[in-house]
Write a protein that holds these residues in place. Structure first.
Motif, PDB file in Angstrom:
ATOM      1  N   GLY A 260      -6.112   0.693   8.425  1.00 14.98           N
ATOM      2  CA  GLY A 260      -6.350   1.980   7.760  1.00 14.98           C
ATOM      3  C   GLY A 260      -5.175   2.369   6.871  1.00 14.98           C
ATOM      4  O   GLY A 260      -5.358   2.871   5.757  1.00 14.98           O
ATOM      5  N   ILE A 261      -3.963   2.092   7.371  1.00  7.40           N
ATOM      6  CA  ILE A 261      -2.767   2.424   6.571  1.00  7.40           C
ATOM      7  C   ILE A 261      -2.742   1.584   5.291  1.00  7.40           C
ATOM      8  O   ILE A 261      -2.243   2.004   4.256  1.00  7.40           O
ATOM      9  CB  ILE A 261      -1.484   2.178   7.410  1.00  7.40           C
ATOM     10  CG1 ILE A 261      -1.483   3.107   8.613  1.00  7.40           C
ATOM     11  CG2 ILE A 261      -0.232   2.348   6.568  1.00  7.40           C
ATOM     12  CD1 ILE A 261      -0.320   2.914   9.561  1.00  7.40           C
ATOM     13  N   VAL A 262      -3.303   0.383   5.363  1.00  7.01           N
ATOM     14  CA  VAL A 262      -3.345  -0.476   4.173  1.00  7.01           C
ATOM     15  C   VAL A 262      -4.412   0.021   3.193  1.00  7.01           C
ATOM     16  O   VAL A 262      -4.172   0.139   1.989  1.00  7.01           O
ATOM     17  CB  VAL A 262      -3.668  -1.940   4.578  1.00  7.01           C
ATOM     18  CG1 VAL A 262      -4.010  -2.774   3.357  1.00  7.01           C
ATOM     19  CG2 VAL A 262      -2.499  -2.539   5.332  1.00  7.01           C
TER      20      VAL A 262
ATOM     21  N   SER B  47       0.815  -1.204   0.000  1.00  4.47           N
ATOM     22  CA  SER B  47       0.000   0.000   0.000  1.00  4.47           C
ATOM     23  C   SER B  47       0.855   1.262   0.000  1.00  4.47           C
ATOM     24  O   SER B  47       0.528   2.255  -0.653  1.00  4.47           O
ATOM     25  CB  SER B  47      -0.900  -0.036   1.227  1.00  4.47           C
ATOM     26  OG  SER B  47      -1.857   0.941   1.127  1.00  4.47           O
ATOM     27  N   LEU B  48       1.956   1.214   0.745  1.00  7.11           N
ATOM     28  CA  LEU B  48       2.802   2.408   0.807  1.00  7.11           C
ATOM     29  C   LEU B  48       3.510   2.672  -0.518  1.00  7.11           C
ATOM     30  O   LEU B  48       4.081   3.746  -0.714  1.00  7.11           O
ATOM     31  CB  LEU B  48       3.823   2.291   1.947  1.00  7.11           C
ATOM     32  CG  LEU B  48       3.216   2.322   3.358  1.00  7.11           C
ATOM     33  CD1 LEU B  48       4.305   2.316   4.416  1.00  7.11           C
ATOM     34  CD2 LEU B  48       2.307   3.540   3.562  1.00  7.11           C
TER      35      LEU B  48
ATOM     36  N   GLY C 282      -3.876   9.294   1.359  1.00 10.79           N
ATOM     37  CA  GLY C 282      -4.501   8.271   2.195  1.00 10.79           C
ATOM     38  C   GLY C 282      -4.116   8.427   3.656  1.00 10.79           C
ATOM     39  O   GLY C 282      -4.966   8.386   4.545  1.00 10.79           O
ATOM     40  N   LEU C 283      -2.823   8.656   3.886  1.00 12.34           N
ATOM     41  CA  LEU C 283      -2.378   8.763   5.270  1.00 12.34           C
ATOM     42  C   LEU C 283      -2.905  10.037   5.920  1.00 12.34           C
ATOM     43  O   LEU C 283      -3.249  10.045   7.099  1.00 12.34           O
ATOM     44  CB  LEU C 283      -0.852   8.689   5.367  1.00 12.34           C
ATOM     45  CG  LEU C 283      -0.257   7.328   4.974  1.00 12.34           C
ATOM     46  CD1 LEU C 283       1.231   7.281   5.250  1.00 12.34           C
ATOM     47  CD2 LEU C 283      -0.938   6.169   5.714  1.00 12.34           C
TER      48      LEU C 283
ATOM     49  N   ILE D 283      -3.570  -1.400  17.351  1.00 12.54           N
ATOM     50  CA  ILE D 283      -2.527  -1.385  16.312  1.00 12.54           C
ATOM     51  C   ILE D 283      -3.066  -1.995  15.011  1.00 12.54           C
ATOM     52  O   ILE D 283      -2.874  -1.461  13.916  1.00 12.54           O
ATOM     53  CB  ILE D 283      -1.258  -2.154  16.779  1.00 12.54           C
ATOM     54  CG1 ILE D 283      -0.550  -1.353  17.869  1.00 12.54           C
ATOM     55  CG2 ILE D 283      -0.323  -2.428  15.615  1.00 12.54           C
ATOM     56  CD1 ILE D 283       0.676  -2.037  18.438  1.00 12.54           C
ATOM     57  N   VAL D 284      -3.773  -3.112  15.142  1.00 14.60           N
ATOM     58  CA  VAL D 284      -4.287  -3.758  13.918  1.00 14.60           C
ATOM     59  C   VAL D 284      -5.299  -2.842  13.221  1.00 14.60           C
ATOM     60  O   VAL D 284      -5.283  -2.692  11.993  1.00 14.60           O
ATOM     61  CB  VAL D 284      -4.928  -5.132  14.224  1.00 14.60           C
ATOM     62  CG1 VAL D 284      -5.606  -5.705  12.990  1.00 14.60           C
ATOM     63  CG2 VAL D 284      -3.875  -6.102  14.726  1.00 14.60           C
ATOM     64  N   ALA D 285      -6.156  -2.185  14.018  1.00 15.70           N
ATOM     65  CA  ALA D 285      -7.157  -1.304  13.411  1.00 15.70           C
ATOM     66  C   ALA D 285      -6.485  -0.157  12.645  1.00 15.70           C
ATOM     67  O   ALA D 285      -6.830   0.120  11.490  1.00 15.70           O
ATOM     68  CB  ALA D 285      -8.075  -0.748  14.494  1.00 15.70           C
TER      69      ALA D 285
END
Ligand code: PHE
Length: 461
Positions: free
Chosen positions: A270-272, A194-195, A203-204, A264-266
């Motif tokens: 979002g970062i993905v 994604s990055l 997005g970020l 952290i997973v949540a």
């Protein structure tokens, strides 16, 4: 009656509880809510509720479970035999059963989409000339079909069933030890993909830039409800798992670790998702479930299609991630009901698990069909699937959470709570008064407001 199992290690206990917490709620619901409601500002409100409401409640559920060493259905009664609070446990077990029935339907969808990704079907679809509508047609066609989603539901329930009948150590703990690290690896692979997309900065900033003007009371309510659901509170999962904790497990530390991992997973989800979404002009970042099942398969092909193998890996990794996250959650729900049934009716674990799987299959199949052939059957304007979601997530969970905090804050002996949190005085716990204060006042007041708002009594928004 089968003898009770135990988690054999602290890490096993943390991973199993985190597995219950990490689910669909983290992967599509959190990023969507955050993006829609002020990004970084929403995140701050969310973290406040995790710490002020969910953490004390999680500690309370863990304490009840470990102290009683019993399934949730009996735990409250055992904690306070003559006080008539046993009904909370029964309510939680019923909630878990109903949630499993419709959650497993969506879990079945993730199974179907993982297989589609495995056979590279999204790539084939993106090559047709129907454009992006083919992805929504594909989804709508699938969920309204009378057969396929029901088959997927059955397959998913069977996978859950086999983990459950293996028992606490070799089933639940071992699967968590394998699945949770796998989930984190998948997340890292997806972050890397994604990055590397062009939408990364947009997005970020959508996810993280604090926009305090978007914070209103409705958003605050949404953040609290999301935190509650995301940590699997009020449905017996955490209480049941804690009944398998050893006497050395540090309850407050385990609860904090679960909250941290879940958050952290949540955030990572979002970062993905958002950099990928923003790489395709005109796509709505707040589309909810359809984002996951309609927009994302399309996005992965559009954004990463230049290198087909990357698009393939990303799509597969994403649906595997969803699959693993839902599986660890369905396992915890199934365990709540299986343990309660087998211990209260004195039947073997295998038999109890079979009854739970069969019962959930019947209800789940009805929920699934309510999106197609049974679509006209409505109660209070909702089809069966939406009705289950409303009754459990908006009513039953909150009622159980509310009374759990009242029970632990006002009724349960503080000595017992203190002994549980300090492992009979062998570990330090400095925030005991704070936890009791939260359980007595903060948690019930917050849940009460969200509940009354949810059923439209307050109507202040
Ligand atoms: N906590 C899970 C999630 O975030 C949802 C869940 C609900 C899990 C009920 C187990 C039980 O998706």
């Amino acid at each position: 009656m089968a003898s009770r199992g135990n988690f054999s290690s602290k890490i096993g206990a943390v991973l199993a509880a985190a597995g219950s917490a990490v689910g669909l709620g983290n992967i599509w619901r959190f990023p969507t809510e955050a993006g829609r409601s002020g990004g970084g500002a929403f995140l701050l409100v969310y973290i406040f509720f995790v710490v002020a409401v969910c953490l004390p409640l999680l500690i309370a559920e863990f304490s009840i479970g470990r102290h009683s060493h019993a399934n949730t259905g009996s735990a409250y009664r055992l904690m306070s035999p003559r006080s008539g609070w046993g009904w909370i446990g029964k309510l939680e077990v019923t909630t878990a059963f109903l949630i499993l029935s419709y959650y497993a339907v969506v879990a079945g969808w993730t199974l179907f989409y993982t297989v589609e990704a495995l056979f590279n079907r999204f790539n084939v679809m993106s090559r047709g000339d129907a454009g992006s509508s083919i992805f929504s047609d594909n989804f709508n066609h699938f969920v309204t079909d009378p057969l396929m989603p029901v088959i997927c539901l059955a397959a998913f329930l069977l996978i859950t069933h086999f983990v459950i009948i293996k028992g606490v150590k070799s089933g639940i703990e071992r699967s968590a030890k394998v699945l949770m690290p796998f989930l984190f690896i998948l997340l890292l692979v997806l972050v890397a993909c994604s990055l590397s997309t062009e939408g990364v900065s947009k997005g970020l900033s959508f996810l993280f830039q604090p926009d305090f003007s978007k914070i209103n009371s409705k958003v605050v309510m949404a953040a609290m409800a999301q935190a509650f659901y995301s940590l699997s509170l009020g449905m017996g999962c955490m209480c049941t798992y804690a009944s398998y904790f050893s006497s050395e497990t540090d309850i407050s530390r385990t609860a904090s670790q679960v909250c941290i991992l879940d958050t952290i997973v949540a955030v990572t989800a979002g970062i993905v998702i958002f950099p990928a979404v923003f790489s395709v002009p005109g796509l709505e970042p707040d589309a909810g479930p359809s984002l996951v099942f309609i927009a994302l398969p399309n996005i992965f092909q559009k954004v990463l299609g230049a290198v087909p193998i990357v698009a393939y890996i990303c799509s597969l990794a994403f649906y595997l991630l969803l699959l693993v996250a839902t599986l660890t959650s369905t396992i915890s729900l199934h365990e709540v009901v299986t343990a309660a049934l087998s211990e209260s009716r004195q039947i073997s674990r295998k038999r109890a698990a079979l009854l739970v799987t069969a019962g959930c299959f019947i209800l789940g199949a009805l929920c699934s069909l309510s999106m197609g052939v049974l679509g006209d059957f409505k109660i209070a304007g909702m089809n069966l699937f939406d009705l289950f979601d409303f009754v459990t997530a908006k009513l039953m969970l909150l009622i159980a959470g509310f009374f759990t905090s009242i029970f632990t804050g006002w009724v349960m002996s503080k000595r017992i709570l203190y002994d549980e949190l300090t492992n009979d005085g062998t570990v330090k716990f400095r925030c005991f008064r704070l936890v009791v204060f939260a359980l007595r006042y903060v948690v019930p007041i917050c849940i009460g407001i969200v509940f009354l708002d949810g059923i439209g009594v307050l109507n202040i928004f």
